[in-house]
Design a protein around this motif. Structure first.
Motif, PDB file in Angstrom:
ATOM      1  N   LEU A  61       0.824  -1.217   0.000  1.00  0.00           N
ATOM      2  CA  LEU A  61       0.000   0.000   0.000  1.00  0.00           C
ATOM      3  C   LEU A  61       0.856   1.265   0.000  1.00  0.00           C
ATOM      4  N   TYR A  62       2.165   1.105  -0.135  1.00  0.00           N
ATOM      5  CA  TYR A  62       3.098   2.239  -0.134  1.00  0.00           C
ATOM      6  C   TYR A  62       2.996   3.052   1.160  1.00  0.00           C
ATOM      7  N   LEU A  63       2.858   2.347   2.255  1.00  0.00           N
ATOM      8  CA  LEU A  63       2.829   2.972   3.576  1.00  0.00           C
ATOM      9  C   LEU A  63       4.129   2.634   4.286  1.00  0.00           C
ATOM     10  N   ASN A  64       4.882   3.660   4.649  1.00  0.00           N
ATOM     11  CA  ASN A  64       6.158   3.406   5.310  1.00  0.00           C
ATOM     12  C   ASN A  64       6.505   4.565   6.243  1.00  0.00           C
ATOM     13  N   ALA A  65       5.585   4.815   7.181  1.00  0.00           N
ATOM     14  CA  ALA A  65       5.821   5.916   8.113  1.00  0.00           C
ATOM     15  C   ALA A  65       6.731   5.495   9.259  1.00  0.00           C
ATOM     16  N   GLU A  66       6.783   4.195   9.565  1.00  0.00           N
ATOM     17  CA  GLU A  66       7.517   3.742  10.743  1.00  0.00           C
ATOM     18  C   GLU A  66       9.034   3.929  10.618  1.00  0.00           C
ATOM     19  N   HIS A  67       9.601   3.565   9.480  1.00  0.00           N
ATOM     20  CA  HIS A  67      11.065   3.632   9.330  1.00  0.00           C
ATOM     21  C   HIS A  67      11.624   5.051   9.475  1.00  0.00           C
ATOM     22  N   PRO A  68      11.109   6.048   8.745  1.00  0.00           N
ATOM     23  CA  PRO A  68      11.687   7.392   8.903  1.00  0.00           C
ATOM     24  C   PRO A  68      11.498   7.965  10.297  1.00  0.00           C
ATOM     25  N   LEU A  69      10.342   7.721  10.913  1.00  0.00           N
ATOM     26  CA  LEU A  69      10.119   8.219  12.273  1.00  0.00           C
ATOM     27  C   LEU A  69      11.054   7.530  13.261  1.00  0.00           C
ATOM     28  N   ASN A  70      11.221   6.243  13.128  1.00  0.00           N
ATOM     29  CA  ASN A  70      12.097   5.519  14.039  1.00  0.00           C
ATOM     30  C   ASN A  70      13.557   5.965  13.901  1.00  0.00           C
ATOM     31  N   ARG A  71      13.995   6.207  12.669  1.00  0.00           N
ATOM     32  CA  ARG A  71      15.359   6.694  12.473  1.00  0.00           C
ATOM     33  C   ARG A  71      15.544   8.077  13.072  1.00  0.00           C
ATOM     34  N   LEU A  72      14.511   8.914  12.967  1.00  0.00           N
ATOM     35  CA  LEU A  72      14.580  10.259  13.541  1.00  0.00           C
ATOM     36  C   LEU A  72      14.678  10.200  15.062  1.00  0.00           C
ATOM     37  N   PHE A  73      13.843   9.393  15.704  1.00  0.00           N
ATOM     38  CA  PHE A  73      13.859   9.299  17.159  1.00  0.00           C
ATOM     39  C   PHE A  73      15.141   8.646  17.656  1.00  0.00           C
ATOM     40  N   PRO A  82      11.778  12.282  25.095  1.00  0.00           N
ATOM     41  CA  PRO A  82      10.407  12.693  25.413  1.00  0.00           C
ATOM     42  C   PRO A  82       9.351  11.752  24.824  1.00  0.00           C
ATOM     43  N   ALA A  83       9.632  11.214  23.637  1.00  0.00           N
ATOM     44  CA  ALA A  83       8.675  10.285  23.032  1.00  0.00           C
ATOM     45  C   ALA A  83       8.525   9.032  23.889  1.00  0.00           C
ATOM     46  N   ASP A  84       9.631   8.539  24.441  1.00  0.00           N
ATOM     47  CA  ASP A  84       9.554   7.361  25.306  1.00  0.00           C
ATOM     48  C   ASP A  84       8.774   7.664  26.585  1.00  0.00           C
ATOM     49  N   PHE A  85       9.013   8.840  27.163  1.00  0.00           N
ATOM     50  CA  PHE A  85       8.234   9.229  28.337  1.00  0.00           C
ATOM     51  C   PHE A  85       6.748   9.349  27.980  1.00  0.00           C
ATOM     52  N   TRP A  86       6.470   9.914  26.849  1.00  0.00           N
ATOM     53  CA  TRP A  86       5.079  10.060  26.392  1.00  0.00           C
ATOM     54  C   TRP A  86       4.423   8.688  26.306  1.00  0.00           C
ATOM     55  N   TYR A  87       5.119   7.750  25.647  1.00  0.00           N
ATOM     56  CA  TYR A  87       4.548   6.417  25.443  1.00  0.00           C
ATOM     57  C   TYR A  87       4.373   5.665  26.766  1.00  0.00           C
ATOM     58  N   ALA A  88       5.333   5.818  27.676  1.00  0.00           N
ATOM     59  CA  ALA A  88       5.324   5.025  28.905  1.00  0.00           C
ATOM     60  C   ALA A  88       4.408   5.569  29.988  1.00  0.00           C
ATOM     61  N   SER A  89       3.942   6.818  29.890  1.00  0.00           N
ATOM     62  CA  SER A  89       3.210   7.415  31.008  1.00  0.00           C
ATOM     63  C   SER A  89       1.841   7.986  30.651  1.00  0.00           C
ATOM     64  N   ILE A 212      -0.043  13.298  18.159  1.00  0.00           N
ATOM     65  CA  ILE A 212       1.303  13.047  18.685  1.00  0.00           C
ATOM     66  C   ILE A 212       1.439  11.606  19.159  1.00  0.00           C
ATOM     67  N   THR A 213       0.393  11.068  19.800  1.00  0.00           N
ATOM     68  CA  THR A 213       0.447   9.674  20.252  1.00  0.00           C
ATOM     69  C   THR A 213       0.627   8.726  19.077  1.00  0.00           C
ATOM     70  N   THR A 214      -0.062   8.987  17.983  1.00  0.00           N
ATOM     71  CA  THR A 214       0.085   8.150  16.792  1.00  0.00           C
ATOM     72  C   THR A 214       1.511   8.200  16.249  1.00  0.00           C
ATOM     73  N   ILE A 215       2.102   9.387  16.243  1.00  0.00           N
ATOM     74  CA  ILE A 215       3.492   9.518  15.788  1.00  0.00           C
ATOM     75  C   ILE A 215       4.450   8.810  16.742  1.00  0.00           C
ATOM     76  N   VAL A 216       4.195   8.950  18.039  1.00  0.00           N
ATOM     77  CA  VAL A 216       5.085   8.369  19.042  1.00  0.00           C
ATOM     78  C   VAL A 216       5.098   6.843  18.960  1.00  0.00           C
ATOM     79  N   VAL A 217       3.923   6.207  18.824  1.00  0.00           N
ATOM     80  CA  VAL A 217       3.893   4.741  18.830  1.00  0.00           C
ATOM     81  C   VAL A 217       4.639   4.171  17.624  1.00  0.00           C
ATOM     82  N   MET A 218       4.686   4.918  16.517  1.00  0.00           N
ATOM     83  CA  MET A 218       5.440   4.447  15.360  1.00  0.00           C
ATOM     84  C   MET A 218       6.913   4.806  15.476  1.00  0.00           C
ATOM     85  N   GLY A 219       7.221   6.009  15.951  1.00  0.00           N
ATOM     86  CA  GLY A 219       8.607   6.430  16.064  1.00  0.00           C
ATOM     87  C   GLY A 219       9.394   5.631  17.083  1.00  0.00           C
ATOM     88  N   THR A 220       8.731   5.174  18.146  1.00  0.00           N
ATOM     89  CA  THR A 220       9.411   4.347  19.144  1.00  0.00           C
ATOM     90  C   THR A 220       9.440   2.877  18.747  1.00  0.00           C
TER      91      THR A 220
END
Length: 341
Positions: A61-73, A82-89, A212-220
């Motif tokens: 489906l040409y969906l690949n948001a996880e890789h660039p976000l994960n490399r950035l984080f 901060p993304a890890d704190f966001w996800y964990a709390s 932001i939560t949607t971005i965080v769960v993929m970036g982490t």
């Protein structure tokens, strides 16, 4: 017509909700959710296969948001930490705070919103059970994902296994990735703030929190994009089912109350009947005894007379026939009847 709530049904509860009944209910549901996640641990190989299948679908489906976000984080700690704190709390803080706020300030809408959240959570639990999924961070490194929770674990209380406190990672189900209830609960918070926040700032905060939560769960690397989409879908299904769940709960409560009232009435009648002088419950019905053209009511449960029968030495009413002498008349000796008194 009363104001309709978010589920499209009457929002006003039939009975006033109390915090001492709501709090145990919410804790019970969350305990069932946590226990269900823990017990629904699937086979690791199956979970990995499901994760790879999701990656293949996203590639198609040409969906690949996880890789660039994960490399950035991974590259930028000022974003990753901060993304890890966001996800964990925040997942465990914002949702309960909004529930309390609804209960205290928007009581008329609380029951529908709470039912929507709980219904969606149970649907998500079914997803964890039927489709255990390996998150991106647990895939082989050849797939290009880095576990930021493990990378930045020295900054927080979590360990390398999960977002749970260090040393407790084994008590969580790390393969409960599909659907993402981090995204689902964040979407619930966004809708609640948008509908009932009352200010533009509250609405903006709700939307920002969900995005932001949607971005965080993929970036982490904790979820795939399709996990996030599934979390939103689960909330949609829960929203549709919430009115039916509330109506069913009302019917069950009404039927239970009726049965309790019936049992209580029967018990009260039995207690009343047995609290007298030993007479049976139906002994209060008058028994009519005939004597000529006169009648008298004898209320007695154990000794009743039949029509025409006399109790010795009992005098008749002055309005009845003449009383019979208590003893047989004596013969005067000459054969003449004794004189009447």
């Amino acid at each position: 017509m009363p104001h309709a709530d978010i589920a499209g049904v009457e929002a006003t509860p039939r009975t006033r909700l109390r915090w001492w009944t709501e709090l145990p209910l919410i804790l019970l549901v969350y305990a069932c959710y946590s226990a269900g996640r823990l017990l629904a641990r699937g086979d690791v190989s199956s979970a990995v296969d499901h994760g790879l299948a999701i990656l293949d679908i996203e590639k198609a489906l040409y969906l690949n948001a996880e890789h660039p976000l994960n490399r950035l984080f991974t590259r930028e700690p000022w974003l990753g930490v901060p993304a890890d704190f966001w996800y964990a709390s925040l997942h465990y803080l914002v949702t309960p705070v909004l529930l309390v706020w609804l209960f205290r300030s928007r009581t008329v809408h609380y029951r529908a919103a709470r039912t929507w959240l709980m219904t969606s959570t149970f649907i998500g639990l079914i997803g964890f059970t039927l489709l255990p999924t390996c998150p991106p961070r647990l895939l082989d490194a050849s797939h290009g994902f880095v576990d930021t929770m493990a990378q930045y674990s020295s900054y927080g209380w979590w360990g390398g296994e999960a977002s749970a406190p260090r040393g407790l990672g084994g008590m969580t189900n790390q393969y409960a990735a599909m659907p993402s209830l981090h995204v689902g609960w964040a979407l619930w918070c966004a809708v609640v703030l948008w509908r009932y926040g009352g200010t533009r700032l509250a609405k903006a905060a709700g939307v920002s929190y969900a995005v932001i939560t949607t971005i965080v769960v993929m970036g982490t690397a904790n979820h795939y994009f399709l996990d996030a989409a599934a979390g939103a879908a689960v909330m949609g299904v829960g929203l549709l089912l919430a009115p039916h769940v509330m109506r069913t709960a009302d019917r069950v409560r009404s039927r239970f109350a009726t049965q309790v009232a019936t049992v209580g009435t029967a018990t009260a009648r039995t207690a009343t009947a047995g609290s007298g002088d030993g007479a049976p419950a139906d002994s209060g019905t008058p028994v009519t005894v005939g004597s000529g053209d006169s009648t008298s009511s004898i209320v007695s449960g154990g000794c009743q007379t039949s029509a025409g029968e006399r109790i010795p030495r009992q005098r008749e009413s002055r309005f009845g026939a003449e009383a019979e002498p208590s003893a047989a008349p004596q013969d005067a000796g000459d054969g003449a009847p004794a004189a009447a008194r």
